[in-house]
Design a protein around this motif. Structure first.
Motif, PDB file in Angstrom:
ATOM      1  N   THR A  74      71.458  59.475  86.796  1.00  0.00           N
ATOM      2  CA  THR A  74      70.335  59.462  85.844  1.00  0.00           C
ATOM      3  C   THR A  74      69.334  58.346  86.136  1.00  0.00           C
ATOM      4  OG1 THR A  74      71.371  57.964  84.224  1.00  0.00           O
ATOM      5  CG2 THR A  74      71.902  60.314  84.046  1.00  0.00           C
TER       6      THR A  74
ATOM      7  N   TYR B 121      79.351  59.397  76.595  1.00  0.00           N
ATOM      8  CA  TYR B 121      78.043  59.549  77.235  1.00  0.00           C
ATOM      9  C   TYR B 121      78.072  60.542  78.406  1.00  0.00           C
ATOM     10  CZ  TYR B 121      76.849  55.277  74.640  1.00  0.00           C
ATOM     11  OH  TYR B 121      76.621  54.349  73.649  1.00  0.00           O
TER      12      TYR B 121
ATOM     13  N   TYR C   4      75.306  63.219  79.041  1.00  0.00           N
ATOM     14  CA  TYR C   4      74.028  62.846  79.651  1.00  0.00           C
ATOM     15  C   TYR C   4      74.067  63.055  81.167  1.00  0.00           C
ATOM     16  CZ  TYR C   4      72.788  60.975  75.120  1.00  0.00           C
ATOM     17  OH  TYR C   4      72.520  60.856  73.783  1.00  0.00           O
TER      18      TYR C   4
ATOM     19  N   ALA D 235      73.707  66.833  81.537  1.00  0.00           N
ATOM     20  CA  ALA D 235      72.312  67.246  81.377  1.00  0.00           C
ATOM     21  C   ALA D 235      71.508  67.032  82.649  1.00  0.00           C
ATOM     22  CB  ALA D 235      71.677  66.495  80.208  1.00  0.00           C
ATOM     23  N   LYS D 236      71.736  65.901  83.316  1.00  0.00           N
ATOM     24  CA  LYS D 236      71.011  65.627  84.557  1.00  0.00           C
ATOM     25  C   LYS D 236      71.429  66.591  85.659  1.00  0.00           C
ATOM     26  CE  LYS D 236      68.132  63.442  87.188  1.00  0.00           C
ATOM     27  NZ  LYS D 236      66.674  63.511  86.934  1.00  0.00           N
TER      28      LYS D 236
END
Length: 258
Positions: free
Chosen positions: A181, A222, A225, A228-229
């Motif tokens: 990320t 987390y 996340y 999602a990336k």
């Protein structure tokens, strides 16, 4: 969405005050299991105690981290071997080479890496490789054991496409976490040329926190996340990323689907 955090140090001091909340948040985020790599004997008891406190959720590995290969390396390796002989672990890790901080014990790091690979083969376990500033060197060590049934993951992969291909050709996975990320990481450009079938998810918590929490303590909650990336990189939905990386993690740790 079912996720597996394949690399997380939840037994460290950073989590002692709120570990139950950390586990609850991870579960709420869809994290089914959290795999705990060892570092050295100073944390072995905390590691296995955490696994015992959260059976089925937290799963212990055993090994000597290359940054902790020091003058007492023989004593540390003896303890690793003793632990592996008396109970089961998910993997031998994290092991490998680290040439970022200090190369004083470089020869001992190589020896410890090879000897712990020997233990993994003896107990039919995968290995979890730490390869900071030493990816190619670690690939070469792995290639010494091609055809012997050795498997595992290159934790926190940050190398080139060519190195990723060598790793995949050796039958190993790439551990991908918060670094993907980061704006200037360069990792997305490598990953987009690879298959999702070569990737497992990790946090390395409390380290390498993904955006937008970078600079704070990382934790398993987390992991979405990172998902999602990866969904953005591969242009698929998050559920597909979750399903395929979880299937990969189950293969890595020789689990059957639940």
């Amino acid at each position: 969405m079912v996720l597996i955090d394949t690399h997380c140090h939840l037994y460290l001091e950073e989590f002692r005050e709120d570990i139950r909340l950390v586990i609850e948040k991870a579960t709420a985020a869809g994290v089914e299991q959290i795999y705990l790599p060892a570092i050295d004997s100073s944390e072995h008891q905390n590691l296995v105690d955490l696994e015992a406190a959260f059976p089925g959720k937290c799963v212990a590995m055993m090994g000597l981290h290359p940054c902790y290969v020091k003058e007492n390396v023989e004593d540390e390796l003896k303890l690793v071997e003793e632990w592996l002989s008396k109970r089961s672990f998910a993997a031998v890790g994290e092991i490998g080479l680290d040439f970022y901080w200090d190369r004083t014990f470089e020869n001992q790091q190589y020896d410890a890496f090879r000897r712990q690979i020997g233990l993994a083969l003896k107990y039919s376990l995968p290995i979890v490789i730490h390869s900071r500033n030493s990816t190619q060197e670690c690939i070469e060590i792995v290639n010494e054991h091609i055809g012997k049934g050795l498997g595992g993951v290159f934790h926190c992969f940050g190398g080139s496409y060519e190195q990723a291909k060598q790793i995949a050709d050796a039958g190993f996975y790439l551990g991908i976490g918060g670094v993907v990320t980061y704006k200037n990481a360069g990792l997305p450009a490598v990953l987009e040329r690879l298959s999702l079938d070569q990737i497992v998810l990790e946090t390395d918590a409390p380290y390498l926190t993904p955006v937008p929490f970078r600079g704070k303590r990382n934790e398993s909650a987390y992991l979405p996340y990172v998902v999602a990336k990866l969904a953005e990189i591969y242009q698929v939905d998050r559920e597909e990323v979750a399903a395929r990386t979880t299937a990969n993690a189950r293969k890595l740790f020789k689990l059957t689907a639940s």
